[in-house]
Design an enzyme around this catalytic site. Structure first.
Site, short mmCIF file in Angstrom:
data_model
loop_
_atom_site.label_atom_id
_atom_site.label_comp_id
_atom_site.label_asym_id
_atom_site.label_seq_id
_atom_site.Cartn_x
_atom_site.Cartn_y
_atom_site.Cartn_z
N SER A 59 36.98 46.92 39.24
CA SER A 59 37.22 47.96 38.41
C SER A 59 36.20 49.00 38.68
O SER A 59 34.73 48.83 39.61
CB SER A 59 36.44 47.64 36.96
OG SER A 59 37.85 46.28 36.91
N1 SAM Z 1 37.89 41.59 37.96
C1 SAM Z 1 38.60 42.31 39.63
C2 SAM Z 1 37.98 43.28 40.03
O1 SAM Z 1 35.61 42.40 40.23
O2 SAM Z 1 37.97 43.61 41.13
C3 SAM Z 1 39.12 43.90 39.01
C4 SAM Z 1 40.50 43.38 39.07
S1 SAM Z 1 41.95 44.35 39.02
C5 SAM Z 1 42.05 45.69 38.02
C6 SAM Z 1 43.37 42.92 38.23
C7 SAM Z 1 43.32 42.33 38.41
O3 SAM Z 1 44.49 41.08 37.77
C8 SAM Z 1 44.44 42.46 39.92
O4 SAM Z 1 44.02 41.33 41.59
C9 SAM Z 1 45.96 41.37 39.61
O5 SAM Z 1 46.48 41.11 40.74
C10 SAM Z 1 45.73 40.86 38.55
N2 SAM Z 1 46.45 40.19 37.56
C11 SAM Z 1 47.24 41.12 36.68
N3 SAM Z 1 47.71 40.45 36.12
C12 SAM Z 1 47.65 39.07 36.22
C13 SAM Z 1 47.66 37.66 35.05
N4 SAM Z 1 48.62 37.68 34.94
N5 SAM Z 1 47.02 36.55 35.68
C14 SAM Z 1 46.20 36.72 36.68
N6 SAM Z 1 45.99 37.92 37.33
C15 SAM Z 1 46.64 38.95 37.46
#
Ligand code: SAM
Length: 212
Positions: A59
């Site tokens: 992000s």
């Molecule tokens: N917090 C992260 C960082 O600091 O880099 C940013 C994360 S990215 C915007 C969103 C993440 O959420 C992705 O890695 C995706 O695979 C994960 N994701 C999507 N749906 C999810 C779920 N139901 N449970 C856990 N992770 C999930």
């Protein structure tokens, strides 16, 4: 990459309205480049989201700062993060003294980030799974932060929040969302503040979007 670049980023965040000194201190300390693939590292201190592979992103620093500020994290708080991704958000929470639990649904991302946490000495409890179900075993949480956009607020996350705890979650369409800050007043009473407008990758799972 240097401390100077981090202080310039912090000044930029201050100018954009981030006030919580604990959040700004953590951003000044954590080396964002460590969480970014080599080919994008030269952009580590630009206030933008960057690709981390598998169609996912780390992000934008402003988003991380704003969500963390809204979470009102105190030292020793138990915080659940949904969407570990690169690990940067979890590293910021760990730096602020929170006891962090983080769930990632993509196995490859989960495994790579776990290795990075081990290498950097970041002690975060991680698991691979569907974060829309929360992590009941360690509930209740003082804070829950969801770093992917959801069509709705998953019930399990509301249930796993402590009284006076806060859930910060982007809710809306697949492309843009409103950031909802949900405070649990009592077992069945919640106060909700809305902050427009953010753009996250979709939260995919039983109580999120359908997807691969
Ligand atoms: N917090 C992260 C960082 O600091 O880099 C940013 C994360 S990215 C915007 C969103 C993440 O959420 C992705 O890695 C995706 O695979 C994960 N994701 C999507 N749906 C999810 C779920 N139901 N449970 C856990 N992770 C999930």
């Amino acid at each position: 990459m240097s401390k100077t670049e981090r202080s310039i980023l912090v000044e930029g965040l201050r100018n954009k309205g981030i006030k919580d000194e604990n959040v700004l201190r953590a951003i000044a300390k954590v080396k964002r480049e460590e969480f970014i693939p080599l080919m994008f590292r030269h952009q580590a201190y630009e206030d933008i989201a960057l690709p981390i592979g598998y169609g996912q992103t780390i992000s934008q620093p402003y988003t991380v700062a704003k969500m963390t500020e809204e979470l009102q994290v105190k030292k020793g708080d138990k915080v659940l993060e949904i969407g570990t991704g690169s690990g940067y958000q979890a590293a910021i929470l760990f730096e602020m003294g929170a006891k962090v639990y983080s769930i990632e649904r993509r196995y490859e991302i989960y495994r790579n980030t776990q290795k990075l946490f081990d290498k950097l000495g970041i002690r975060v409890n991680t698991k691979c799974g569907d974060g829309t179900l929360g992590w009941a075993e360690h509930a209740p949480y003082d804070g829950i932060i969801v770093t992917a956009g959801s069509p709705d607020i998953p019930e399990a996350l509301k249930n796993q929040l402590a009284i006076k705890g806060r859930l910060v979650i982007p809710v809306g369409g697949r492309i843009t969302q409103t950031l909802k800050v949900v405070t649990k007043i009592s077992e069945d009473e919640f106060e909700i503040k809305n902050i427009p407008e953010f753009a996250f990758v979709p939260l995919i799972g039983r109580d999120g979007w359908d997807g691969q």
